[in-house]
Design a protein around this motif. Sequence first.
Motif: not given
Length: 409
Positions: A79-95, A115-116
Amino acid sequence: MRQLLAWTLAAAAALAAAPTAPAARPDCPRLTTSWHGDNRARLQRVIDARGTCSGHTGAVAAFDWDNTVTKNDVTDATLSWALRHDRLPRPARWKDTSAWLTEAADRALTAACGTGAGAPLRTSAEPRCTDEILEIRENATTMSGAPAFAGHWNHRRTVPQYAWVPQLFAGRTPAELASYTRAARREALAAPVGATRVLGTHTVPAYVRPYGQMRDLIRTLHRAGFRVYVVSAGAEPVTEVWSKGVGVDAAHTIAIRPVLDRRGRITTRDEGCGGVPATRGAVIPYIDGKRCWINQEVYGVRGAAAWQRQPWRRRPALAAGDADTDVTFVGDATGAHLVIDRGKPELMCRAYDDADGRWLVNPMFIDPLPRRTTPYPCSATAWTAPDGTPGPLLRPDGSVVPDQAGRTT
């Protein structure tokens, strides 16, 4: 007195039922690393009694992964690596990322991260977003202190912030998540022991180390004919990358298993266990869930029976863990219950009560905790009920486990 006598007789019967180790032969697989006290000798006796040295094969050994086989958490490293390398996909809604995410958490994440669906989160340049994600992962609260999860769940089968990490990767494939893990693994192994980094305002470990003693134990168990499994409350594509490094393949690695969509992408649903179908995180390898997954995946027990303790020959000979999430499956072991001491109350109460004489407590091999100065509250709050209520820890005969003092360092 009657309860104490019954408990003593039951413990004696359990000891009598287990095979005893023969005299060790020179060709028996041997442990070679140093352990606390007589733990190495006691582990060796189980290996000798239940392995090829006694003419047996196929006994099971089961290990938690994070902070049991390794120092530090490998899912957090990814998770740390993904946060530093922009690898998390943006959800349509965080809920949509969790069945239990609160309105407050949804608002905080939306404000900090946006979101988006489709675009990656730019967490490398958005410390507020990184902070909200890490705070929810670590403490189940937003940066403002509001609860991040609410509702009803079985507290002995799941914890929302553990289930949430694989859900954050919804839209990625297991192969992509594994590739992030390999990059994070190289980085974490290269960092010096004790290294940290700052993400947002959070200071997190920057290194991971497999314990040499655990590598040696797993290698020796394999040589002695044991079937060795890893059972973790982390994300399975992550854990598989790491477990391979100590000789445990994907077929013997059990962790949170995301359900994939038709295109092979991770969804926010996880595979179920014990007759419970796929859900959004309601049943993961966590406390009683670890027993369920071992019973189901290792021994083929199906339906509701997978939640129950199985007969002696359908339980691991050796099990190892470090936290309350491990207490049920570690307690199921018939030969040795190995505990890496991280000060977690339910597990340590069971270990120090030592009801069957088979609990082994070992300090962490790297940076062990100082000696505890107050007893564990076994008789009051060490047990967590399915509804989350704390209460006294009970022995199988119904007697209360007395408060226990820490004794390993």
